[in-house]
Motif scaffolding. Structure first.
Motif, PDB file in Angstrom:
ATOM      1  N   ARG A 109       8.473   4.168  -8.616  1.00  0.00           N
ATOM      2  CA  ARG A 109       8.737   5.432  -9.305  1.00  0.00           C
ATOM      3  C   ARG A 109       7.943   6.567  -8.653  1.00  0.00           C
ATOM      4  O   ARG A 109       8.454   7.688  -8.482  1.00  0.00           O
ATOM      5  CB  ARG A 109       8.357   5.285 -10.781  1.00  0.00           C
ATOM      6  N   ILE A 110       6.712   6.298  -8.270  1.00  0.00           N
ATOM      7  CA  ILE A 110       5.894   7.313  -7.617  1.00  0.00           C
ATOM      8  C   ILE A 110       6.415   7.590  -6.212  1.00  0.00           C
ATOM      9  O   ILE A 110       6.469   8.751  -5.761  1.00  0.00           O
ATOM     10  CB  ILE A 110       4.416   6.868  -7.605  1.00  0.00           C
ATOM     11  N   PHE A 111       6.835   6.534  -5.510  1.00  0.00           N
ATOM     12  CA  PHE A 111       7.471   6.724  -4.202  1.00  0.00           C
ATOM     13  C   PHE A 111       8.700   7.626  -4.328  1.00  0.00           C
ATOM     14  O   PHE A 111       8.911   8.538  -3.526  1.00  0.00           O
ATOM     15  CB  PHE A 111       7.871   5.365  -3.626  1.00  0.00           C
ATOM     16  N   LEU A 112       9.511   7.388  -5.349  1.00  0.00           N
ATOM     17  CA  LEU A 112      10.723   8.174  -5.566  1.00  0.00           C
ATOM     18  C   LEU A 112      10.369   9.640  -5.816  1.00  0.00           C
ATOM     19  O   LEU A 112      11.008  10.547  -5.266  1.00  0.00           O
ATOM     20  CB  LEU A 112      11.481   7.594  -6.760  1.00  0.00           C
ATOM     21  N   ALA A 113       9.357   9.886  -6.627  1.00  0.00           N
ATOM     22  CA  ALA A 113       8.945  11.265  -6.912  1.00  0.00           C
ATOM     23  C   ALA A 113       8.466  11.969  -5.650  1.00  0.00           C
ATOM     24  O   ALA A 113       8.782  13.145  -5.419  1.00  0.00           O
ATOM     25  CB  ALA A 113       7.848  11.274  -7.969  1.00  0.00           C
ATOM     26  N   LEU A 114       7.706  11.273  -4.802  1.00  0.00           N
ATOM     27  CA  LEU A 114       7.211  11.884  -3.569  1.00  0.00           C
ATOM     28  C   LEU A 114       8.353  12.151  -2.598  1.00  0.00           C
ATOM     29  O   LEU A 114       8.391  13.207  -1.944  1.00  0.00           O
ATOM     30  CB  LEU A 114       6.151  10.989  -2.928  1.00  0.00           C
TER      31      LEU A 114
END
Length: 301
Positions: free
Chosen positions: A24-29
């Motif tokens: 999820r954090i990868f997707l946001a970045l």
């Protein structure tokens, strides 16, 4: 926070199953392009984003991001992972919709973006009836001329004044057309007024091109330029010139008068993420927008 760097793998890291929080954090970045922007969207600090994406890269033993034009862009491996994570996100959202979206009462937050003239003159005045009918619903109206994405989850619903070119995977639906007519402040001689148009950055808009054609044919140009229709309205009311405005504004404003026939129309479209379309709050908001547009999209003489 130190200067942003490329996300590099640790060669000694072992392959492990990636945890959804890291994905999820990868997707946001990947969507935001900077640690600061991703952290702001997620409500965490920048070091958390850096640490979690670094951990993901180490697990997968690939480089996920590289710097490009001052932003972090996914590498080839990162783009491949991004496609898979977006598919997983869509599956999760569909699951939410299937379990809770159809049968629960309308509740929760819906973020809607539209150009200021639609946000301020259509959506906000129509809100009391919606909220009275659904007291557990929250609505965030973002009056923003720049393009926010429903696929990146910047917003849940976008209202556009043209067939959408962005987000080809989004569900787009034409909900009407908005007619425009030249107008000026009542009591002034329209022939003596120059045309108020959009700022240069908005010169590609159909309204701006229509006005530019009149000016090229010899009509005077006002020294005033603005970046949205709300600014045009206020400039006309101030007697700074004449311009092209939606017919509904002309009908609602006793201080304005038509100074020419209806001249062009623009399609009105809604956009929504396909995985969200069955959520009760989203369906309710889309229906409300459609009902609110009935008066707006019908020319009034």
């Amino acid at each position: 926070m130190q200067e942003e760097t490329e996300i590099l793998p640790n060669s000694s890291a072992k392959m492990q199953d990636a945890n959804w929080d890291d994905l999820r954090i990868f997707l946001a970045l990947a969507r935001a392009g900077t640690f600061a922007a991703a952290a702001g969207r997620l409500g965490v600090n920048e070091s958390t984003v850096l640490r979690r994406v670094q951990r993901l890269a180490e697990r997968l033993e690939v480089r996920l991001f590289e710097r490009s034009a001052g932003r972090l862009s996914p590498t080839a491996s990162g783009r491949q992972l991004l496609r898979e994570v977006e598919l997983a996100e869509a599956t999760i959202l569909r699951g939410e919709a299937a379990v809770s979206g159809r049968n629960r009462s309308v509740a929760g937050l819906v973020r809607i973006t539209a150009v200021p003239i639609l946000a301020n003159r259509l959506l906000v005045p129509a809100l009391p009836a919606l909220l009275a009918a659904h007291p557990d619903l929250e609505v965030e109206i973002i009056a923003e001329p720049s393009v926010l994405s429903v696929m990146r989850r910047d917003v849940e619903i976008a209202l556009r004044l043209a067939r959408p070119a962005q987000d080809p995977q989004a569900l787009a639906r034409r909900v009407g057309s908005l007619a425009y007519r030249p107008c000026a402040r009542r009591g002034l001689d329209p022939d003596a007024l120059g045309w108020i148009t959009y700022a240069d950055a908005m010169a590609g808009l159909p309204q701006a091109r229509w006005i530019a054609a009149r000016v090229q044919a010899g009509a005077p140009l006002s020294p005033i330029r603005v970046n949205d229709a709300e600014g045009l309205l206020q400039a006309v009311r101030a007697g700074l010139g004449k311009t092209l405005l939606p017919l509904n504004l002309l009908a609602e404003s006793s201080d304005l008068v038509a100074c020419g026939p209806a001249s062009l129309s623009r399609e009105v479209w809604t956009m929504v993420h396909p995985a969200l379309k069955d959520l009760a709050r989203i369906r309710c908001a889309l229906d409300w927008i459609g009902r609110s547009l009935v008066d707006l999209t019908q020319p009034k003489e």
